[in-house]
Design a protein around this motif. Structure first.
Motif, PDB file in Angstrom:
ATOM      1  N   GLN A 196       2.838  11.471   1.264  1.00 27.86           N
ATOM      2  CA  GLN A 196       1.553  12.397   2.439  1.00 27.86           C
ATOM      3  C   GLN A 196       0.104  12.267   1.652  1.00 27.86           C
ATOM      4  O   GLN A 196      -1.783  11.461   2.373  1.00 27.86           O
ATOM      5  N   TYR A 197       0.208  11.805   0.495  1.00 27.19           N
ATOM      6  CA  TYR A 197      -1.130  11.926  -0.062  1.00 27.19           C
ATOM      7  C   TYR A 197      -1.533  10.380  -0.117  1.00 27.19           C
ATOM      8  O   TYR A 197      -2.624   9.791  -0.139  1.00 27.19           O
ATOM      9  N   LEU A 198      -0.902   8.886  -0.426  1.00 35.52           N
ATOM     10  CA  LEU A 198      -0.731   7.719   0.452  1.00 35.52           C
ATOM     11  C   LEU A 198      -1.451   7.602   1.899  1.00 35.52           C
ATOM     12  O   LEU A 198      -1.766   7.033   1.749  1.00 35.52           O
ATOM     13  N   LEU A 199      -0.690   8.204   2.596  1.00 36.96           N
ATOM     14  CA  LEU A 199      -1.013   8.013   3.976  1.00 36.96           C
ATOM     15  C   LEU A 199      -2.907   8.875   3.999  1.00 36.96           C
ATOM     16  O   LEU A 199      -3.369   7.577   4.955  1.00 36.96           O
ATOM     17  N   ARG A 200      -3.358   9.789   3.990  1.00 45.25           N
ATOM     18  CA  ARG A 200      -3.990  10.178   3.711  1.00 45.25           C
ATOM     19  C   ARG A 200      -5.621   9.265   2.830  1.00 45.25           C
ATOM     20  O   ARG A 200      -6.635   9.143   3.114  1.00 45.25           O
ATOM     21  N   ASN A 201      -4.414   9.065   1.655  1.00 45.42           N
ATOM     22  CA  ASN A 201      -6.262   8.956   0.927  1.00 45.42           C
ATOM     23  C   ASN A 201      -6.460   6.979   0.481  1.00 45.42           C
ATOM     24  O   ASN A 201      -7.592   6.681  -0.118  1.00 45.42           O
ATOM     25  N   GLU A 202      -4.669   6.077   0.441  1.00 48.79           N
ATOM     26  CA  GLU A 202      -4.746   4.827   0.338  1.00 48.79           C
ATOM     27  C   GLU A 202      -4.000   3.753   1.279  1.00 48.79           C
ATOM     28  O   GLU A 202      -2.506   3.690   0.507  1.00 48.79           O
ATOM     29  N   PRO A 203      -3.506   4.339   2.823  1.00 52.44           N
ATOM     30  CA  PRO A 203      -2.710   3.608   3.596  1.00 52.44           C
ATOM     31  C   PRO A 203      -2.483   2.785   2.925  1.00 52.44           C
ATOM     32  O   PRO A 203      -1.324   1.717   3.430  1.00 52.44           O
ATOM     33  N   GLY A 204      -3.690   1.725   2.649  1.00 51.94           N
ATOM     34  CA  GLY A 204      -3.096   0.466   2.248  1.00 51.94           C
ATOM     35  C   GLY A 204      -2.357  -0.101   1.190  1.00 51.94           C
ATOM     36  O   GLY A 204      -1.265  -1.225   0.978  1.00 51.94           O
ATOM     37  N   GLU A 205      -2.445   0.795   0.278  1.00 51.31           N
ATOM     38  CA  GLU A 205      -1.155   1.505  -0.616  1.00 51.31           C
ATOM     39  C   GLU A 205       0.361   1.385   0.219  1.00 51.31           C
ATOM     40  O   GLU A 205       1.482   0.347  -0.720  1.00 51.31           O
ATOM     41  N   LEU A 206       0.651   1.809   1.515  1.00 50.18           N
ATOM     42  CA  LEU A 206       1.377   1.864   2.307  1.00 50.18           C
ATOM     43  C   LEU A 206       1.535   0.252   3.011  1.00 50.18           C
ATOM     44  O   LEU A 206       2.823  -0.020   2.585  1.00 50.18           O
ATOM     45  N   VAL A 207       0.781   0.157   3.478  1.00 57.82           N
ATOM     46  CA  VAL A 207       0.926  -1.066   4.222  1.00 57.82           C
ATOM     47  C   VAL A 207       1.325  -2.403   3.014  1.00 57.82           C
ATOM     48  O   VAL A 207       1.889  -3.388   3.751  1.00 57.82           O
ATOM     49  N   SER A 208       0.748  -2.690   2.122  1.00 61.75           N
ATOM     50  CA  SER A 208       0.959  -3.566   1.444  1.00 61.75           C
ATOM     51  C   SER A 208       3.077  -3.667   1.087  1.00 61.75           C
ATOM     52  O   SER A 208       3.463  -4.303   1.360  1.00 61.75           O
ATOM     53  N   THR A 209       3.704  -2.709   0.763  1.00 58.73           N
ATOM     54  CA  THR A 209       4.945  -2.629   1.039  1.00 58.73           C
ATOM     55  C   THR A 209       5.999  -2.738   2.351  1.00 58.73           C
ATOM     56  O   THR A 209       7.096  -3.325   1.916  1.00 58.73           O
ATOM     57  N   LEU A 210       5.428  -2.575   3.167  1.00 60.88           N
ATOM     58  CA  LEU A 210       5.792  -3.220   4.440  1.00 60.88           C
ATOM     59  C   LEU A 210       4.982  -4.440   5.114  1.00 60.88           C
ATOM     60  O   LEU A 210       5.813  -4.887   6.433  1.00 60.88           O
ATOM     61  N   VAL A 211       4.285  -4.888   4.647  1.00 61.50           N
ATOM     62  CA  VAL A 211       4.155  -6.838   5.849  1.00 61.50           C
ATOM     63  C   VAL A 211       3.840  -7.705   3.693  1.00 61.50           C
ATOM     64  O   VAL A 211       3.982  -7.440   3.299  1.00 61.50           O
ATOM     65  N   ALA A 212       4.411  -8.852   4.644  1.00 58.28           N
ATOM     66  CA  ALA A 212       5.081  -9.846   3.885  1.00 58.28           C
ATOM     67  C   ALA A 212       3.834 -10.562   3.807  1.00 58.28           C
ATOM     68  O   ALA A 212       3.297 -11.567   4.746  1.00 58.28           O
ATOM     69  N   SER A 213       3.519 -10.950   2.332  1.00 57.41           N
ATOM     70  CA  SER A 213       2.182 -11.513   2.634  1.00 57.41           C
ATOM     71  C   SER A 213       2.394 -12.775   1.670  1.00 57.41           C
ATOM     72  O   SER A 213       1.411 -13.437   0.879  1.00 57.41           O
ATOM     73  N   GLY A 214       3.055 -12.738   0.808  1.00 53.85           N
ATOM     74  CA  GLY A 214       3.302 -14.740  -0.204  1.00 53.85           C
ATOM     75  C   GLY A 214       3.408 -15.712   1.254  1.00 53.85           C
ATOM     76  O   GLY A 214       3.446 -15.353   2.293  1.00 53.85           O
ATOM     77  N   PRO A 215       3.382 -16.554   0.351  1.00 51.50           N
ATOM     78  CA  PRO A 215       3.435 -17.956   0.502  1.00 51.50           C
ATOM     79  C   PRO A 215       4.275 -18.061   2.057  1.00 51.50           C
ATOM     80  O   PRO A 215       4.137 -19.031   2.787  1.00 51.50           O
TER      81      PRO A 215
END
Length: 187
Positions: A96-115
């Protein structure tokens, strides 16, 4: 101090200060141990984050096991898993803290971003991989899932995480669970 206690402290740090404040020095300070102890246990921030994710997925997995054992019917199992997971997320302080204040931290665990985005590991992939063996112990549920256990698990996890990231749905948790049931149970 053992590794599990250090992970507890790390989750507490995230709950109070966020993931951006998470580092081995702050975890060591809050745990009352020397910085060298934290570095010996984890080596670096990435290993600490991996330990947190592993532990949190394990906790959710254990709860999901108990929720599934409490009901027999495949529809009731899926419905219960969706509604209880949504409740679990809402009650999880660090999430909940991350959702309110740092949603990008959670999104980075959901989104594949490598090559090669098709092969990158995401939190959804980790959860699906961890939960699939449980379907072997639930043949009635496994046989009812569409298109198969992996596809149904992935779909349900994606829906739950969508509702986690974008709160305020016009649907209740029961309605969300009913839609997931229709999608993965074909009825």
């Amino acid at each position: 101090m053992d590794r599990e206690r250090m992970v507890d402290v790390a989750v507490s740090v995230v709950s109070r200060f966020g993931a951006q404040a998470l580092n081995l020095t702050s975890v060591a300070r809050h745990a009352g141990v020397g910085r060298a102890t934290a570095y010996r246990m984890f080596g670096g921030r990435d290993e600490l984050l991996a330990a947190i994710v592993d532990r949190e997925v394990s906790v959710l997995h254990e709860r999901m096991d108990s929720w599934m054992l409490a009901v027999d019917d495949p529809h009731d199992k899926v419905h219960t898993l969706v509604t209880k997971t949504l409740t679990y997320i809402r009650e999880h302080e660090a999430l909940q803290y991350l959702l309110r204040n740092e949603p990008g931290e959670l999104v980075s665990t959901l989104v594949a971003s490598g090559p090669d985005r098709a092969t990158d590991t995401t939190i959804i992939g980790v959860i699906v991989q961890r939960c699939l063996p449980d379907l072997d112990a639930q043949p009635a549920l496994a046989g009812a899932l569409h298109p198969d256990g992996r596809g149904a698990s992935e779909f349900a996890a994606r829906v739950v995480y969508s509702h986690m990231l974008v709160p305020g749905s016009s649907m209740t948790d029961d309605q969300v669970a009913d839609l997931v049931c229709r999608a993965v149970l074909g009825g």
